[in-house]
Scaffold this motif. Structure first.
Motif, PDB file in Angstrom:
ATOM      1  N   ASP A   1       3.884  44.752  28.204  1.00 30.25           N
ATOM      2  CA  ASP A   1       2.938  43.941  27.451  1.00 30.25           C
ATOM      3  C   ASP A   1       3.525  42.569  27.113  1.00 30.25           C
ATOM      4  O   ASP A   1       3.126  41.914  26.158  1.00 30.25           O
ATOM      5  CB  ASP A   1       2.499  44.638  26.147  1.00 30.25           C
ATOM      6  CG  ASP A   1       1.614  45.848  26.440  1.00 30.25           C
ATOM      7  OD1 ASP A   1       0.869  45.788  27.428  1.00 30.25           O
ATOM      8  OD2 ASP A   1       1.678  46.831  25.695  1.00 30.25           O
ATOM      9  N   GLY A   2       4.491  42.120  27.914  1.00 33.06           N
ATOM     10  CA  GLY A   2       5.052  40.790  27.723  1.00 33.06           C
ATOM     11  C   GLY A   2       5.795  40.625  26.423  1.00 33.06           C
ATOM     12  O   GLY A   2       5.784  39.545  25.827  1.00 33.06           O
ATOM     13  N   VAL A   3       6.471  41.677  25.939  1.00 37.37           N
ATOM     14  CA  VAL A   3       7.049  41.609  24.599  1.00 37.37           C
ATOM     15  C   VAL A   3       8.454  41.028  24.570  1.00 37.37           C
ATOM     16  O   VAL A   3       8.975  40.751  23.500  1.00 37.37           O
ATOM     17  CB  VAL A   3       7.080  43.005  23.936  1.00 37.37           C
ATOM     18  CG1 VAL A   3       5.680  43.551  23.791  1.00 37.37           C
ATOM     19  CG2 VAL A   3       7.963  43.968  24.729  1.00 37.37           C
ATOM     20  N   VAL A   4       9.115  40.858  25.703  1.00 34.85           N
ATOM     21  CA  VAL A   4      10.494  40.374  25.692  1.00 34.85           C
ATOM     22  C   VAL A   4      10.497  38.850  25.780  1.00 34.85           C
ATOM     23  O   VAL A   4      10.008  38.262  26.744  1.00 34.85           O
ATOM     24  CB  VAL A   4      11.301  40.975  26.858  1.00 34.85           C
ATOM     25  CG1 VAL A   4      12.742  40.477  26.796  1.00 34.85           C
ATOM     26  CG2 VAL A   4      11.256  42.493  26.811  1.00 34.85           C
ATOM     27  N   ASP A   5      11.070  38.225  24.773  1.00 41.97           N
ATOM     28  CA  ASP A   5      11.162  36.766  24.739  1.00 41.97           C
ATOM     29  C   ASP A   5      12.428  36.331  25.469  1.00 41.97           C
ATOM     30  O   ASP A   5      13.531  36.757  25.109  1.00 41.97           O
ATOM     31  CB  ASP A   5      11.191  36.293  23.282  1.00 41.97           C
ATOM     32  CG  ASP A   5      11.407  34.791  23.175  1.00 41.97           C
ATOM     33  OD1 ASP A   5      10.830  34.057  24.006  1.00 41.97           O
ATOM     34  OD2 ASP A   5      12.151  34.354  22.275  1.00 41.97           O
ATOM     35  N   VAL A   6      12.288  35.488  26.485  1.00 41.26           N
ATOM     36  CA  VAL A   6      13.442  35.037  27.263  1.00 41.26           C
ATOM     37  C   VAL A   6      13.623  33.525  27.182  1.00 41.26           C
ATOM     38  O   VAL A   6      14.276  32.929  28.034  1.00 41.26           O
ATOM     39  CB  VAL A   6      13.330  35.473  28.742  1.00 41.26           C
ATOM     40  CG1 VAL A   6      13.414  36.974  28.864  1.00 41.26           C
ATOM     41  CG2 VAL A   6      12.040  34.962  29.367  1.00 41.26           C
ATOM     42  N   SER A   7      13.074  32.917  26.147  1.00 36.31           N
ATOM     43  CA  SER A   7      13.143  31.455  26.046  1.00 36.31           C
ATOM     44  C   SER A   7      14.586  30.966  25.959  1.00 36.31           C
ATOM     45  O   SER A   7      14.920  29.896  26.498  1.00 36.31           O
ATOM     46  CB  SER A   7      12.336  30.969  24.838  1.00 36.31           C
ATOM     47  OG  SER A   7      12.764  31.594  23.644  1.00 36.31           O
ATOM     48  N   ALA A   8      15.454  31.721  25.301  1.00 38.26           N
ATOM     49  CA  ALA A   8      16.848  31.291  25.180  1.00 38.26           C
ATOM     50  C   ALA A   8      17.521  31.253  26.552  1.00 38.26           C
ATOM     51  O   ALA A   8      18.250  30.306  26.876  1.00 38.26           O
ATOM     52  CB  ALA A   8      17.606  32.221  24.238  1.00 38.26           C
ATOM     53  N   ALA A   9      17.304  32.282  27.361  1.00 37.89           N
ATOM     54  CA  ALA A   9      17.907  32.316  28.696  1.00 37.89           C
ATOM     55  C   ALA A   9      17.344  31.219  29.588  1.00 37.89           C
ATOM     56  O   ALA A   9      18.083  30.577  30.352  1.00 37.89           O
ATOM     57  CB  ALA A   9      17.695  33.685  29.331  1.00 37.89           C
ATOM     58  N   LEU A  10      16.036  30.992  29.516  1.00 38.87           N
ATOM     59  CA  LEU A  10      15.433  29.932  30.325  1.00 38.87           C
ATOM     60  C   LEU A  10      16.028  28.573  29.952  1.00 38.87           C
ATOM     61  O   LEU A  10      16.326  27.747  30.824  1.00 38.87           O
ATOM     62  CB  LEU A  10      13.916  29.923  30.143  1.00 38.87           C
ATOM     63  CG  LEU A  10      13.171  31.160  30.665  1.00 38.87           C
ATOM     64  CD1 LEU A  10      11.701  31.091  30.268  1.00 38.87           C
ATOM     65  CD2 LEU A  10      13.313  31.287  32.181  1.00 38.87           C
ATOM     66  N   ALA A  11      16.230  28.349  28.659  1.00 45.55           N
ATOM     67  CA  ALA A  11      16.821  27.090  28.211  1.00 45.55           C
ATOM     68  C   ALA A  11      18.265  26.955  28.678  1.00 45.55           C
ATOM     69  O   ALA A  11      18.771  25.840  28.864  1.00 45.55           O
ATOM     70  CB  ALA A  11      16.751  26.986  26.691  1.00 45.55           C
ATOM     71  N   ALA A  12      18.941  28.093  28.878  1.00 45.66           N
ATOM     72  CA  ALA A  12      20.342  28.085  29.303  1.00 45.66           C
ATOM     73  C   ALA A  12      20.504  28.078  30.822  1.00 45.66           C
ATOM     74  O   ALA A  12      21.630  28.108  31.324  1.00 45.66           O
ATOM     75  CB  ALA A  12      21.073  29.292  28.721  1.00 45.66           C
ATOM     76  N   GLY A  13      19.379  28.068  31.565  1.00 47.45           N
ATOM     77  CA  GLY A  13      19.462  27.926  33.009  1.00 47.45           C
ATOM     78  C   GLY A  13      18.953  29.078  33.845  1.00 47.45           C
ATOM     79  O   GLY A  13      19.006  29.021  35.080  1.00 47.45           O
ATOM     80  N   LEU A  14      18.438  30.143  33.226  1.00 49.14           N
ATOM     81  CA  LEU A  14      17.887  31.256  34.004  1.00 49.14           C
ATOM     82  C   LEU A  14      16.665  30.799  34.787  1.00 49.14           C
ATOM     83  O   LEU A  14      15.781  30.131  34.247  1.00 49.14           O
ATOM     84  CB  LEU A  14      17.480  32.403  33.078  1.00 49.14           C
ATOM     85  CG  LEU A  14      16.751  33.585  33.739  1.00 49.14           C
ATOM     86  CD1 LEU A  14      17.681  34.348  34.666  1.00 49.14           C
ATOM     87  CD2 LEU A  14      16.155  34.514  32.684  1.00 49.14           C
ATOM     88  N   THR A  15      16.617  31.160  36.061  1.00 48.59           N
ATOM     89  CA  THR A  15      15.432  30.942  36.888  1.00 48.59           C
ATOM     90  C   THR A  15      15.027  32.267  37.508  1.00 48.59           C
ATOM     91  O   THR A  15      15.879  33.118  37.790  1.00 48.59           O
ATOM     92  CB  THR A  15      15.686  29.916  38.002  1.00 48.59           C
ATOM     93  OG1 THR A  15      16.748  30.377  38.858  1.00 48.59           O
ATOM     94  CG2 THR A  15      16.066  28.557  37.418  1.00 48.59           C
ATOM     95  N   CYS A  16      13.724  32.457  37.710  1.00 50.28           N
ATOM     96  CA  CYS A  16      13.199  33.719  38.247  1.00 50.28           C
ATOM     97  C   CYS A  16      12.329  33.437  39.459  1.00 50.28           C
ATOM     98  O   CYS A  16      11.330  32.714  39.358  1.00 50.28           O
ATOM     99  CB  CYS A  16      12.385  34.454  37.179  1.00 50.28           C
ATOM    100  SG  CYS A  16      13.344  34.930  35.731  1.00 50.28           S
ATOM    101  N   ARG A  17      12.678  34.012  40.575  1.00 51.37           N
ATOM    102  CA  ARG A  17      11.880  33.841  41.782  1.00 51.37           C
ATOM    103  C   ARG A  17      10.581  34.634  41.658  1.00 51.37           C
ATOM    104  O   ARG A  17      10.501  35.589  40.870  1.00 51.37           O
ATOM    105  CB  ARG A  17      12.665  34.277  43.009  1.00 51.37           C
ATOM    106  CG  ARG A  17      12.895  35.765  43.144  1.00 51.37           C
ATOM    107  CD  ARG A  17      14.004  36.052  44.147  1.00 51.37           C
ATOM    108  NE  ARG A  17      15.285  35.572  43.658  1.00 51.37           N
ATOM    109  CZ  ARG A  17      16.326  35.271  44.440  1.00 51.37           C
ATOM    110  NH1 ARG A  17      16.225  35.421  45.762  1.00 51.37           N
ATOM    111  NH2 ARG A  17      17.450  34.853  43.922  1.00 51.37           N
ATOM    112  N   PRO A  18       9.542  34.268  42.426  1.00 54.58           N
ATOM    113  CA  PRO A  18       8.275  35.006  42.368  1.00 54.58           C
ATOM    114  C   PRO A  18       8.465  36.478  42.703  1.00 54.58           C
ATOM    115  O   PRO A  18       9.283  36.836  43.559  1.00 54.58           O
ATOM    116  CB  PRO A  18       7.408  34.300  43.423  1.00 54.58           C
ATOM    117  CG  PRO A  18       8.007  32.941  43.572  1.00 54.58           C
ATOM    118  CD  PRO A  18       9.487  33.120  43.352  1.00 54.58           C
ATOM    119  N   LEU A  19       7.706  37.341  42.031  1.00 50.86           N
ATOM    120  CA  LEU A  19       7.843  38.775  42.242  1.00 50.86           C
ATOM    121  C   LEU A  19       7.515  39.170  43.672  1.00 50.86           C
ATOM    122  O   LEU A  19       8.153  40.073  44.232  1.00 50.86           O
ATOM    123  CB  LEU A  19       6.936  39.537  41.268  1.00 50.86           C
ATOM    124  CG  LEU A  19       6.991  41.060  41.333  1.00 50.86           C
ATOM    125  CD1 LEU A  19       8.404  41.579  41.079  1.00 50.86           C
ATOM    126  CD2 LEU A  19       6.014  41.680  40.330  1.00 50.86           C
TER     127      LEU A  19
END
Length: 337
Positions: free
Chosen positions: A273-291
């Protein structure tokens, strides 16, 4: 950069080794040497992470800029603590791959890095959580390991990564491989409603890239909210395998009546249900390829023979609904429809 990788033979560990080598790192791996052969270009040191003597011997191969620990999933915190202490003088920083299972309210509400976690001592042994539900055991064990690493290295030299479901080529747990093989088999395919429920799995290669470059701190590491839904996941599986089947979206009430187990019989359901917040990782450089790219690459790996050795697929038999059970539910759905 000099990297010490605890693990390095299976799935995420192997992805970390590949990424580090591709980025001109010098990589030392530490494991028992009993599974997948080590990657060419790495220095392989064999030993048992439960042995203090083995860690003391390992430390003589240092120094390193960072140790990345992908192999402590079943290790008691006290062994992680002893190993981290042995490495603290010869390594600048420790990256520990933990899990969102450390959160006490996992699955019950929004999660940020400040959400409450299990309060497991850094020196806890297996007896500390014996008799508990397996999922709770896993969360308590990893919470203790996080504390062990932080105690040995200090917060300013520690990186904690908390992924959810990790997918991609080399997956030995068997969640995405089961869906791909089921879609390839064709026919009517039991699929869980709600189809637009968000899912947040992340590609092992994206976790690996972040593990090598992440700064000190604690980070949730999943795909971000809005990245994909259950419909996106299963449609990508159909697309990768040639659209031989038809998804039959079935209510959770029907699935519950038949005792269908989430996360095992229908892997990756019910989602997050989209409950995990990953804004900190995204700000630190995490990138996610399309599923859909993760799905397609995993199918290509499966078709190539799933380059594995004994033990690589040890969890696959625990995933997927039995064909006769699926057929009975589909027959009921067809009659009621």
């Amino acid at each position: 950069m000099h990297v010490l990788l605890l693990g390095g033979t299976w799935f995420l560990g192997r992805a970390v080794a590949r990424h580090a080598l591709a980025n001109d790192c010098e990589v030392t791996t530490f494991n028992r040497g009993q599974s997948t052969p080590y990657l060419p270009g790495t220095l392989a040191v064999h030993g048992d992470r439960a042995s203090a003597d083995d860690f003391e011997r390992l430390a003589r191969y240092g120094p390193w800029d960072v140790v990345i620990d992908t192999s402590a999933s079943d290790t008691a915190p006290r062994h992680v603590l002893a190993g981290a202490r042995a490495l603290a003088e010869v390594t600048d920083r420790y990256v520990y791959v933990s899990s969102v299972s450390v959160y006490r309210n996992w699955g019950a509400g929004p999660l940020t890095e400040s959400s409450a976690t299990y309060d497991t001592p850094a020196d806890a042994g297996p007896e500390y959580y014996e008799g508990l539900d397996p999922a709770e055991q896993d969360g308590m064990r990893k919470a203790g390991c996080e504390r062990a690493v932080t105690e040995a290295f200090g917060a300013d030299r520690t990186t904690i990564l908390r992924p959810g479901s990790i997918l991609g080529p080399g997956e030995y747990i068997g969640r995405l491989p089961w869906w791909l093989r089921r879609c390839a088999r064709g026919g009517e395919i039991l699929a869980p409603r709600e189809p637009d429920r968000p899912v947040q799995p992340i590609d092992a290669r994206d976790v690996a890239a972040f593990a090598v470059s992440a700064p000190a701190g604690v980070f949730n590491v999943t795909a971000p909210r809005g990245h994909a839904t259950m419909r996106d996941l299963l449609t990508a599986c159909l697309d990768a395998t040639g659209y031989q089947g038809r998804l039959v979206w079935t209510s959770e009430e029907v699935l519950a009546r038949h005792g269908v187990r989430g996360r095992t019989e229908l892997p990756l359901w019910p989602g997050t249900d989209g409950v995990v917040d990953v804004s900190a990782a995204l700000a630190a450089g995490l990138t996610c390829r399309p599923l859909d790219r993760t799905v397609a690459d995993t199918w290509a790996w499966l078709r190539d023979g799933a380059d594995s050795v004994a033990g690589q697929q040890s969890g696959w038999e625990r995933h997927g609904i039995a064909p006769d059970k699926e057929a009975a539910i589909l027959a009921e759905v067809g009659l009621s429809g």
